[in-house]
Design an enzyme around this catalytic site. Sequence first.
Site, PDB file in Angstrom:
ATOM      1  N   TRP A 340       5.716 -39.868 -39.203  1.00 27.67           N
ATOM      2  CA  TRP A 340       6.800 -40.688 -38.635  1.00 27.67           C
ATOM      3  C   TRP A 340       6.794 -40.616 -37.113  1.00 27.67           C
ATOM      4  O   TRP A 340       7.462 -41.406 -36.447  1.00 27.67           O
ATOM      5  CB  TRP A 340       8.160 -40.243 -39.201  1.00 27.67           C
ATOM      6  N   ASP A 341       6.049 -39.674 -36.551  1.00 27.81           N
ATOM      7  CA  ASP A 341       5.936 -39.513 -35.098  1.00 27.81           C
ATOM      8  C   ASP A 341       5.656 -40.867 -34.431  1.00 27.81           C
ATOM      9  O   ASP A 341       6.205 -41.180 -33.380  1.00 27.81           O
ATOM     10  CB  ASP A 341       4.771 -38.570 -34.745  1.00 27.81           C
ATOM     11  N   GLU A 482      12.579 -29.333 -41.366  1.00 23.90           N
ATOM     12  CA  GLU A 482      11.813 -28.992 -42.570  1.00 23.90           C
ATOM     13  C   GLU A 482      12.108 -27.591 -43.110  1.00 23.90           C
ATOM     14  O   GLU A 482      11.640 -27.242 -44.191  1.00 23.90           O
ATOM     15  CB  GLU A 482      10.313 -29.119 -42.267  1.00 23.90           C
ATOM     16  N   LYS A 595      14.848 -26.244 -37.567  1.00 29.69           N
ATOM     17  CA  LYS A 595      13.561 -26.339 -36.869  1.00 29.69           C
ATOM     18  C   LYS A 595      13.621 -27.306 -35.681  1.00 29.69           C
ATOM     19  O   LYS A 595      13.079 -27.048 -34.626  1.00 29.69           O
ATOM     20  CB  LYS A 595      12.490 -26.815 -37.870  1.00 29.69           C
ATOM     21  N   GLN A 596      14.243 -28.469 -35.899  1.00 30.75           N
ATOM     22  CA  GLN A 596      14.163 -29.533 -34.889  1.00 30.75           C
ATOM     23  C   GLN A 596      15.369 -30.459 -35.013  1.00 30.75           C
ATOM     24  O   GLN A 596      16.145 -30.360 -35.972  1.00 30.75           O
ATOM     25  CB  GLN A 596      12.875 -30.327 -35.097  1.00 30.75           C
TER      26      GLN A 596
HETATM   27  C1  BGC Z   1       7.319 -31.641 -37.802  1.00 29.27           C
HETATM   28  C2  BGC Z   1       7.337 -33.065 -38.301  1.00 29.27           C
HETATM   29  C3  BGC Z   1       6.216 -33.836 -37.616  1.00 29.27           C
HETATM   30  C4  BGC Z   1       4.893 -33.155 -37.833  1.00 29.27           C
HETATM   31  C5  BGC Z   1       3.780 -33.823 -37.065  1.00 29.27           C
HETATM   32  C6  BGC Z   1       5.953 -31.043 -38.077  1.00 29.27           C
HETATM   33  O1  BGC Z   1       5.892 -29.750 -37.566  1.00 29.27           O
HETATM   34  O2  BGC Z   1       8.316 -30.885 -38.443  1.00 29.27           O
HETATM   35  O3  BGC Z   1       8.575 -33.673 -38.008  1.00 29.27           O
HETATM   36  O4  BGC Z   1       6.170 -35.131 -38.115  1.00 29.27           O
HETATM   37  O5  BGC Z   1       4.960 -31.814 -37.405  1.00 29.27           O
HETATM   38  O6  BGC Z   1       4.010 -33.815 -35.701  1.00 29.27           O
END
Ligand code: BGC
Length: 751
Positions: A340-341, A482, A595-596
Amino acid sequence: MTFDNLTGQLFWPTPLKDWRIEEHGFQPEAVIKNGNKFLTANGYMGYRGTLEENGAAELAAVNLSGVYDQRGTAWREPVNAPNPFHVVTRVAGQVLDPLQHPISDHEQVLDMAAAVHHRRTTFSTGNTLVTITANRFLDMAQPQFMFLEYIVQVKQATVISVTAGIDKQIWDINGPHLVDCQSWREDSVFGYGGQTGESQLAVTTLSRILVNQGECNDIDRPDQVGQTIAVTVTPERPLCLLIAAAVTTGRETDAPIAALADTLASYTPETIGQEYNRHCQKLAALWHTSDIQIEGPQQDQVALRYNILALMMIAPLAGSQLSIPARGLSGQTYKGAVFWDTELFMTPFFLATQPAVVRDLVAYRLKGLIGAKKKAVEYGYTGAFYAWESQEDGYDATSDYNVTDVFTNRPMRTYFKDKQIHISGDVALAIWQAFQWLQDPAILSQGGAEVIVECARFYVSYATARLDRSEVAFTDVIGPDEYHERVSNNAFTNRVALATIEAALAAIAYLRENNAEYLAKIAQQWQLTDLLPLFTETAARIRLQTPNAAGVISQFDGYLALADDSIDTVRSRLLKPKEYWGGAYGVASQTQVIKQADVVMMLAVFPNDFSSDIVRANWQYYEPRTEHGSSLSYSMYGLIAAQLGMTAPAYDFFQKTAAIDLTGESKQWAGTIYIGGTHPAASGGTWRLAVEGFAGLHVENDQLVATPHLPSQWQKMAFRTYYQGHWYRVNVTAAGAVVSIADDEKIGVDD
Ligand code: BGC
C-alpha cells in the site's frame, strides 16, 4: 580500440552544494549502507551505490524492475542482472580497494541534478599517490543503457593494470536466479547472461569498453568477462576508460540483443557525451515539474531533493504497467513487492508532479484485478482482495510465515496476507483519487470503475452484520499497526471500507451520467440491481470508531483497555534485541504500544472527518505510544502536526522521515537476512509532509487551496503542481500562500 580524444570528465558532478549528497572519508562499515544512500536508477533498473571494485560481498547489484524468479521453495524475488561496471585497478599486484589498501582521501557524491554517481579515491601506493575517479549514470533517455567513466591519475609514472568488465558473480538473497549462463563476444562488444529458472526469461548484460591508451586484452574468466588494460600512466596522461553497457531481458522483444550490441559498437566518446546530454534533458524536465525550492537550511533543501529524486528515479517506465516496490530498485529485500506504500505515500507525489506515471501505477492494479479476484475466492469472499505483497502480475507473494522466531529459529505464522484487508480500499481509493485529480474519464471506463466496485464487493462480503442488521462490523483484521493482529473494527480499516463503498456508488453514478453505454455493458456482470441496495445498506451501517469523552478514537475494539505501558517499558521486556514485537507473543501485543501511524493515518487520509481539537487529541494520545517501527510512520505524524500548526514537532518529523535513507539508521539485518534498502514510502511521505503539511495544499470544492504552516526554520517554499488539466505554481511564505495557474508550462499529463 583506443580513443586518443578520451580525456574523461564527460559526466562531471555539479559543484552546487544544494544539489549534492556527499560523504568524505571512507568507513568500511558504511559500504552496504551507502549502497542504498547513493543508489542511481532509471525506472528500468537500479544500480546500488557501491564502488567499482565492489562485488557480491559488498552487495553490488543491478536490480531489475518487474523481473522476478523463484528458486526452489525460497521466497520469490526480483532478479539482479550481471554488473557491467566491475573495475579493479592494481599497482604492483595490489588491488586498489579502500577495504584492502591504505588511502589518503575518499569522497562519494550523488549529483542530484544529473543523477550521476561519483567517487574519487586517492590511494597511497609505495612512494606515490594514485587517484581513481569514476562517474556513472543510468540513462533516463534510453533506460536499458548505462555509462561509466573511470579515470586513473598518478603523481609519478606508475605501471597500472586494470581489469574491467561484467562481474559474473551476482549478489542474490535467494538465488542464483540465472541459469545456463554464458558469455560471448562480437568484435568490441561482449556480454554475459542466462535465463531465469522459473519462467526461462533471458537476462543479458552487454558492454563495450573504450580506452585512451594501453595494451588491451580480452578476458573471459570464471568470475568476469571483459578486458585487461596494462599501461604506464604518467601525470600528464591519465588512463581513461569509458564503459557503455546495456541490459536486456526476454520482455524487450522489440530490442533484440543484436540491435543493442550495434548501438554499443557505434559509440564514440562524442556520441556518449551527446547521450549524457539527452539524459540530463530528460531529468531536467522531471525536475522542472517536481522540484521544491525552499528558503531555509541547506540541509533541508538537500534532503527534500534527495527524496524527490529517489521517487523520480524509480517511477515505472511509461507503458510498463508496473508499480514501485517498497524498497524501490535497491535490491531484493521485501521480495521486491509492491505494498500500500505506493498508493498512500507515493501516488500523491506523482499525481502532482508527473501525472503520466500514475497511468502505469493504475494500470498495474488493473492488471492485478485477476489475482485479487482469485485471492478473494480462495478466502471465501467475492470481489477483489488485493495482494498484500504484490509482484509483477499482482499475485500475493506474502508468506504465511513472514517472520522468524529468534528463540526457536522457527518460522512464525503471521497474518499480513490474510487479514490486512485495508489494502483493497487503499488501491480503490487511489484510483478514485487519480480519476478526480486528473479529471480523466478513461481511468474509470478502462477498468478503474471495475476495480473500485470489486473492492467494495469484497468489503460487503467480508463484513459481518448483527442479526438485527443494526451494525456492520469488520472482525478479525490487521490495521496499519501490524503489532496487533486479528483485531475487530480497526478504525482505519472500517473507514477505508466505507469510503470504498461510497466511491463505488459514486463511480456507478458517474458512469450512469457520462458513460451509460459502458455501464450497461458491465451492469449485468455486477448484477447492479442487487448490488446497489447492498452497498447503500452496508455503507449506512458500518461501525466507525468514534471519539470518547477525551476525544480519543479507539484504534480497534478494546484497544483502550489494553495495558498502557510506555514504549521503554515494553522495550525493556525484550529478551533478544531482534525479537518481533507483534503477533501472538510479542511484547507490544497486549499493550497500547503500536508500530506505526494507524488512527493518525486515518486522520491524514480523511482530513475532514473530525474537528482539529479531536485530531490534536488523537495525535497527542497516539504519538507517545507509537514506536515508529515502520518507515511509514514519521511522515504521517509530521503531516498531521503541520496541519494542526504544531510546526516544531512537524519539523522534527520532517527531518526524521527525510533522513531515513541518508542516515541509513533503519533496520538493515534480521538475523542473517538483509532487510535494508531504500524507503520510497518515506520519500513520498516527506513530499506529502512538505506539500500537504507545511504548504497546506489541499482541494476545496474542486479548487487547489494552500493553508500553510511553515516551520520557523523555513521562510519560503515554491513548487509546481498539476491539477485537473492545469499546472499551478505555489508560492508560500510565512504570511500566506499564492496558488496561481502557470499557463506557460509545456509539460502536460501525457508527456
Ligand atoms: C509496514 C507496512 C509496510 C511494509 C512495506 C511494514 O513494516 O508495517 O505498513 O507496507 O513494511 O514498507
